[in-house]
Design a protein around this motif. Structure first.
Motif, short mmCIF file in Angstrom:
data_model
loop_
_atom_site.label_atom_id
_atom_site.label_comp_id
_atom_site.label_asym_id
_atom_site.label_seq_id
_atom_site.Cartn_x
_atom_site.Cartn_y
_atom_site.Cartn_z
N GLU A 1 27.88 44.72 58.02
CA GLU A 1 28.57 44.89 57.74
C GLU A 1 27.76 43.53 56.36
OE1 GLU A 1 31.90 42.14 59.23
OE2 GLU A 1 33.37 44.17 60.45
N VAL A 2 28.78 44.10 55.52
CA VAL A 2 28.32 43.72 54.42
C VAL A 2 29.47 42.70 53.31
CG1 VAL A 2 27.38 43.57 51.58
CG2 VAL A 2 26.73 44.55 53.98
N ARG A 3 29.31 41.49 53.25
CA ARG A 3 30.23 40.77 52.90
C ARG A 3 30.07 40.48 51.32
NH1 ARG A 3 29.76 39.65 57.95
NH2 ARG A 3 31.54 39.18 59.30
N SER A 4 30.97 39.63 50.54
CA SER A 4 30.94 39.66 49.02
C SER A 4 32.18 38.70 48.29
CB SER A 4 31.20 40.42 48.59
OG SER A 4 32.04 41.66 48.16
N ALA A 5 31.89 37.42 47.76
CA ALA A 5 33.19 36.81 47.82
C ALA A 5 32.83 37.01 45.70
CB ALA A 5 32.83 35.36 48.12
N ILE A 6 34.41 36.70 45.01
CA ILE A 6 34.78 36.88 43.68
C ILE A 6 35.15 35.93 43.39
CG2 ILE A 6 34.61 38.30 41.77
CD1 ILE A 6 33.95 40.25 43.36
N GLY B 1 36.73 51.72 54.54
CA GLY B 1 35.46 50.83 55.17
C GLY B 1 35.72 50.13 54.49
N ARG B 2 37.06 49.21 53.99
CA ARG B 2 36.79 47.70 53.89
C ARG B 2 37.48 46.98 53.95
NH1 ARG B 2 35.95 47.22 47.22
NH2 ARG B 2 38.81 47.51 46.35
N ARG B 3 37.55 45.42 54.74
CA ARG B 3 38.92 44.83 54.33
C ARG B 3 38.77 44.13 53.10
NH1 ARG B 3 36.40 43.74 59.42
NH2 ARG B 3 35.86 41.83 59.10
N GLU B 4 39.59 43.44 52.41
CA GLU B 4 39.61 43.07 50.98
C GLU B 4 41.00 41.76 50.92
OE1 GLU B 4 40.49 43.00 46.13
OE2 GLU B 4 39.97 45.06 47.96
N ARG B 5 40.72 40.38 50.83
CA ARG B 5 41.23 39.39 51.35
C ARG B 5 41.40 38.45 49.39
NH1 ARG B 5 41.23 33.70 52.32
NH2 ARG B 5 39.33 33.87 53.41
N ARG B 6 42.43 38.45 48.84
CA ARG B 6 42.28 37.71 47.58
C ARG B 6 43.45 37.03 47.60
NH1 ARG B 6 43.72 43.70 47.10
NH2 ARG B 6 45.96 42.84 46.74
N THR B 7 43.06 35.97 47.28
CA THR B 7 44.31 34.33 46.93
C THR B 7 44.19 34.51 45.98
OG1 THR B 7 41.75 32.95 47.42
CG2 THR B 7 43.22 33.84 49.76
N ILE B 8 44.83 33.93 45.39
CA ILE B 8 45.69 33.10 44.15
C ILE B 8 46.10 31.85 43.46
CG2 ILE B 8 47.91 33.74 43.77
CD1 ILE B 8 47.15 33.93 41.02
N GLN B 9 45.25 30.49 43.76
CA GLN B 9 45.90 29.23 42.94
C GLN B 9 46.15 29.04 41.42
OE1 GLN B 9 41.85 28.61 44.51
NE2 GLN B 9 42.71 26.57 44.52
N VAL B 10 47.18 28.68 41.04
CA VAL B 10 47.76 28.89 40.05
C VAL B 10 48.48 26.87 39.27
CG1 VAL B 10 49.86 28.92 38.47
CG2 VAL B 10 48.86 30.34 40.38
N THR B 11 48.02 26.68 38.18
CA THR B 11 48.37 25.62 37.93
C THR B 11 48.80 25.37 36.52
OG1 THR B 11 47.26 22.90 37.91
CG2 THR B 11 45.69 25.23 37.35
N ASP B 12 49.64 24.72 36.77
CA ASP B 12 50.00 23.99 34.65
C ASP B 12 48.51 23.80 33.31
OD1 ASP B 12 52.28 24.98 35.09
OD2 ASP B 12 53.41 22.29 35.55
N ALA B 13 48.63 24.43 32.92
CA ALA B 13 47.97 24.31 31.67
C ALA B 13 47.40 23.30 30.90
CB ALA B 13 47.57 25.79 30.58
N PRO B 14 46.54 22.18 31.15
CA PRO B 14 46.40 21.28 30.66
C PRO B 14 46.53 21.12 29.29
CG PRO B 14 44.44 21.53 31.70
CD PRO B 14 45.48 22.58 32.26
N GLU B 15 46.43 19.50 28.98
CA GLU B 15 46.27 19.62 27.28
C GLU B 15 45.27 20.24 26.90
OE1 GLU B 15 49.44 19.59 25.04
OE2 GLU B 15 50.23 18.82 27.05
#
Length: 429
Positions: A325-330, A274-288
């Motif tokens: 429909e209930v939308r949430s973002a985390i 009963g739900r749709r989920e979309r997950r995204t990821i952004q990756v970067t090198d850890a700065p100093e």
């Protein structure tokens, strides 16, 4: 024929090979060849005089009872007392006058549960499952980004039990990603919490299950500098940790990064229940600045999850329901010791997702399928012994290739051949 001379082995390589051999020997000694040998290594608390049923036989029968869906000590002892002859024979029970196997009396099982060392049972059961799940040593350095064997650690309250201090006891466990096989377990003592117990848990596990090259995934509670230094320094492993507001300096440093300029490198969309989920990821090198705050940090990531689910609501005073429909973002930050050569965005997303293995495939199954939270076993080592037997049952079922625990338990109740196969005792009769 002339004997060919072989290249001399470097001293460091010889030490590494010797350490691997020692770990393999420790694992074999702790786990045994089969389930009976594993239980035979557990110290028996009884006086040797007058023992009529070996500890290994009793514990094997109790494991079979839990595999058949018995959730309370009363049900376990009743099943053991009326166990099928083939199972009694495979468990090594003694034979009576007519040649039939004699089952242990329920009082015998209860006395053993009351006096048995719970940590010793948990350690040997974990070693037994670890021996079957051992992926082997991880090559260094890795050739490129890829999936490394991963371990998730998390704690769970035994809500039906009461500790010696009157509080609800907690168990900290380590489980293999994917199968959810619990290979180490530790009781969190009074006047402490999960954080100081993680290092002893992993250190004990590392004695028989080499963690070098593995990825240790942890939730935000365990995102502390000491754990990062311990995992990378002593264990020679990697970490993937969630960062939340309980580490304000690190959280603020990650939040201050220019994520708007970092593209979305991996995206997953799922639908179900009963739900749709979309997950995204952004990756970067850890700065100093981040590396200075957290030991061995190599990459940072921002994971965002957008969920749309349908909810049926009824207005006050009306009998009609309306579906909305209930939308949430985390959004959550992640810090890891894996660099871009060792793990790409898809792998980091998989590690973070895999941390939920221990929650979904272990804790949820124990609560719902085995009804652990409603258990009436309150005091002494018995609540923890039952928890260990549940972990063992889940691990045996999954390692036998079955993914649906409840369905498999219903089959095990009426299929003795399948029960013996899952126990690995089909040839022991």
């Amino acid at each position: 024929m002339p004997v060919q001379s072989r290249m001399p082995v470097p001293a460091a390589a010889e030490e590494a090979l010797a350490e691997l051999a020692a770990r393999a020997a420790s694992l074999d000694a702790a786990s045994g060849g089969n389930l009976l040998e594993c239980f035979a290594s557990v110290p028996d608390p009884r006086d040797a005089r007058g023992i009529r049923h070996s500890l290994a036989s009793v514990l094997a029968l109790c494991t079979a009872a839990v595999l058949c869906g018995n959730t309370s000590i009363e049900d376990v002892t009743a099943w053991v007392a009326a166990g099928p002859q083939r199972v009694l024979a495979a468990a090594g029970c003694r034979r009576g006058g007519p040649g039939a196997c004699v089952a242990p009396h329920p009082d015998t099982v209860v006395r053993i549960f009351t006096a048995l060392g719970a940590q010793a049972l948990a350690s040997h059961a974990g070693a037994f499952l670890a021996r079957r799940a051992q992926p082997g040593p991880v090559a260094f350095p890795v050739a490129g980004p890829g999936r490394l064997p991963a371990i998730a650690a998390d704690g769970k309250a035994m809500r039906g039990a009461i500790g010696a201090d009157g509080a609800v006891p907690y168990l900290l466990a380590a489980a293999v990603h994917g199968t959810g096989t619990v290979i180490a377990e530790r009781l969190i003592g009074p006047k402490t919490n999960e954080v100081p117990e993680l290092a002893p848990l992993l250190r004990e596990l590392n004695q028989y299950y080499c963690l070098a090259g593995h990825v240790i995934t942890l939730d935000a509670l365990h995102t502390v500098r000491a754990h990062a230094a311990f995992i990378c320094g002593e264990l020679l492993a990697h970490y993937v940790m969630t960062v939340k507001c309980n580490t304000p300096a690190l959280y603020q440093a990650l939040d201050a990064l220019d994520w708007a300029s970092v593209p979305v490198q991996h995206e997953v969309t799922e639908a179900g229940h009963g739900r749709r989920e979309r997950r995204t990821i952004q990756v970067t090198d850890a700065p100093e600045a981040v590396k200075a705050l957290f030991p061995h940090a190599r990459q940072a990531a921002l994971i965002e999850r957008y969920v749309t689910r349908k909810v049926r609501k009824r207005k006050k005073g009306s009998r009609k329901y309306k579906t909305t429909e209930v939308r949430s973002a985390i959004a959550v930050f992640v810090i890891t010791s894996l660099d871009a050569r060792e793990a790409g965005p898809v792998h980091l997303a998989d590690y973070v997702r895999g941390q939920w293995t221990i929650e979904n495939k272990v804790h949820w199954v124990r609560d719902v399928t085995f009804r652990e939270d409603s258990s009436r076993v309150r005091t002494g080592p018995r609540p923890r012994i039952m928890a260990t037997l549940r972990n063992l049952a889940i691990g045996l079922i999954r390692q036998a290739g079955h993914t649906r625990i409840a369905v498999t338990i219903r089959k095990l109740k009426y299929d003795t051949d399948l029960l013996l196969a899952v126990l690995g005792l089909q040839n022991a009769a």
